[in-house]
Motif scaffolding. Structure first.
Motif, PDB file in Angstrom:
ATOM      1  N   ASP A 356      24.762  48.905  57.132  1.00 56.50           N
ATOM      2  CA  ASP A 356      24.821  49.402  58.506  1.00 56.50           C
ATOM      3  C   ASP A 356      23.604  48.871  59.250  1.00 56.50           C
ATOM      4  O   ASP A 356      22.517  49.443  59.202  1.00 56.50           O
ATOM      5  CB  ASP A 356      24.821  50.932  58.518  1.00 56.50           C
ATOM      6  N   LYS A 357      23.783  47.749  59.934  1.00 54.68           N
ATOM      7  CA  LYS A 357      22.658  47.053  60.550  1.00 54.68           C
ATOM      8  C   LYS A 357      22.015  47.842  61.691  1.00 54.68           C
ATOM      9  O   LYS A 357      20.865  47.586  62.066  1.00 54.68           O
ATOM     10  CB  LYS A 357      23.094  45.668  61.020  1.00 54.68           C
ATOM     11  N   SER A 358      22.708  48.826  62.214  1.00 52.67           N
ATOM     12  CA  SER A 358      22.136  49.636  63.295  1.00 52.67           C
ATOM     13  C   SER A 358      20.999  50.525  62.784  1.00 52.67           C
ATOM     14  O   SER A 358      20.225  51.057  63.576  1.00 52.67           O
ATOM     15  CB  SER A 358      23.221  50.501  63.937  1.00 52.67           C
ATOM     16  N   THR A 359      20.903  50.674  61.464  1.00 51.01           N
ATOM     17  CA  THR A 359      19.856  51.530  60.888  1.00 51.01           C
ATOM     18  C   THR A 359      18.664  50.735  60.362  1.00 51.01           C
ATOM     19  O   THR A 359      17.681  51.323  59.906  1.00 51.01           O
ATOM     20  CB  THR A 359      20.429  52.354  59.717  1.00 51.01           C
ATOM     21  N   PHE A 360      18.748  49.405  60.417  1.00 53.47           N
ATOM     22  CA  PHE A 360      17.716  48.579  59.778  1.00 53.47           C
ATOM     23  C   PHE A 360      16.340  48.808  60.408  1.00 53.47           C
ATOM     24  O   PHE A 360      15.347  49.027  59.704  1.00 53.47           O
ATOM     25  CB  PHE A 360      18.087  47.104  59.872  1.00 53.47           C
ATOM     26  N   PHE A 361      16.247  48.765  61.733  1.00 57.21           N
ATOM     27  CA  PHE A 361      14.967  48.978  62.412  1.00 57.21           C
ATOM     28  C   PHE A 361      14.757  50.483  62.602  1.00 57.21           C
ATOM     29  O   PHE A 361      15.040  51.044  63.659  1.00 57.21           O
ATOM     30  CB  PHE A 361      14.933  48.242  63.746  1.00 57.21           C
TER      31      PHE A 361
END
Length: 414
Positions: A356-361
């Protein structure tokens, strides 16, 4: 523990050059630079940091009230004696020490605030400048001369250079002389990354409008701060720089003392440039293990087959990502330190593996402060390649390199 080839100090002082603040001068290597410099011929070909050249600055301290900004990296000679001990033995009237992030003895965890104290070994009053100090003006006003001696590692987000700026600011404000004891930059063979332009991203980890990998020694940066009029109201600090002998920007340098708890060896110091950006995420850089900044992972097997479990280590207890859990990732411990240079490949690789790339940062604001811009984060989210990202900062980097050349004290790597 890092090893350094520093031989027993043996030198003859033959030249001492003093030039009024703001004028250009010739350094040992023949580069023009703004500010004051003290130079000497050294008979040995070993690298000789500024602090080791006692004959060049001890006479200036005689009969003066002296303050120092230092920590565990402020050492003298092959036996690594603390500069404070050496000054006191030489009857220097040392009044206090300022401490940067990680404290005077280097045992305070990253980002942790600490108050004023007394050094248990010497009884010297200790004052923090990390995050500011309400009494800093009266403290500096009580002395005649300040000494600055910290080992930097060449990244804009390493906060010792923010401490340099604050000391210069105070010395300029109160008309106090500042002697900078220069040390090699272990990452001084590269200039890379985005340049911080917008003050919106100014913070302790992005104080100056310089490249993220700035390619300067502390002395060179001090001259840049003066030369570019970055101090408040355009003031200039009265600085004198005791330059490093027998070193240039193309030379590798193994630090003789650990600069902070999470950088225990040369490999961690070299990889730090590329891995520190992970501090804006929840990815572990190995804090809480015996290999900080030499391993990467997270509590999800998608990141790799190498497994480790962060716990508590000296100077790494409160801010430990993935603590107590099995982390999966990659092992970088066998890499050769000298071959490591700044790269985005680790960051881009872990981002691509994130389900889930929206949680990476996880901490986007802090990531942007580390980068000195929000553009890098947005480019990663947009799926841009390292080549595309590098192209976007090439013009700013070229302009920075031109400015940097004005302040070099040592032969450059290119």
């Amino acid at each position: 523990m890092m090893k350094n080839a520093l031989l027993k100090l043996s030198f003859l002082v033959s030249i001492v050059v003093f030039v009024s603040c703001g004028n250009s001068l010739k350094s040992v290597q023949g580069n023009k630079s703004a500010g004051n410099s003290i130079v000497a011929d050294v008979t040995s070909k070993a690298v000789v940091p500024g602090a080791d050249q006692l004959a060049l600055y001890l006479p200036q301290l005689k009969g003066k009230k002296v303050g120092i900004m230092g920590n565990q990296t402020s050492i003298v000679g092959p036996d690594k004696r603390h500069l404070v001990d050496v000054l006191l033995e030489n009857k220097v009237d040392l009044k206090f020490a300022f401490a940067p992030e990680h404290g005077f003895r280097g045992n305070v965890e990253r980002g942790e605030k600490f108050g004023n104290d007394i050094d248990q070994k010497t009884g010297l009053p200790l004052f923090t400048l990390y995050g500011g100090n309400k009494k800093q003006d009266s403290i500096v006003n009580s002395i005649d001369v300040m000494i600055f001696d910290l080992q930097d590692v060449g990244a804009r987000f390493y906060t010792y250079i923010t401490s340099l700026h604050r000391v210069m600011e105070l010395c300029a404000k109160h008309n106090k002389k500042l002697i900078v004891l220069d040390r090699p930059n272990p990452n001084g063979d590269q200039v890379d990354g985005p340049v911080r332009n917008d003050d919106k991203f100014k913070s302790d980890v992005s104080w100056h409008k310089i490249a993220m990998i700035h390619g300067l020694t502390i002395g060179e940066l001090a001259q840049m701060i003066n030369g570019e009029h970055w101090l408040e109201n355009g003031r200039q600090a009265d600085i004198q720089i005791v330059t490093v002998q027998n070193w240039d920007h193309s030379m590798p340098y193994d630090l003789p003392v650990v600069p902070s708890p999470s950088l225990p060896n040369s490999l961690s110091v070299r990889l730090y440039l590329s891995l520190c950006l992970f501090e804006g995420t929840d990815i572990s850089v190995g804090r809480g293990t015996d290999w900080p900044f030499q391993i990467l992972g997270y509590t999800n097997p998608v990141y790799g087959n190498f497994m480790f479990t962060p716990g508590d280590r000296h100077g790494m207890t409160k801010h430990v990502e993935g603590k107590g859990a099995t982390n999966y990732g990659i092992d970088l411990r066998d890499l050769e330190p000298e071959k490591q240079k700044f790269t985005l490949k680790y960051l881009l690789d872990f981002y691509q593996k994130t389900p889930d790339k929206s949680t990476f940062f996880a901490r986007p604001d802090f990531f942007d402060k580390l980068a000195g811009t929000d553009q890098l984060r947005k480019q990663i989210l947009a799926g841009e390649s390292e080549a595309q990202i590098r192209a976007s900062w090439s013009d700013d980097l070229k302009a920075y390199k031109q400015m940097r050349k004005k302040y070099l004290l040592y032969t450059d790597f290119e």
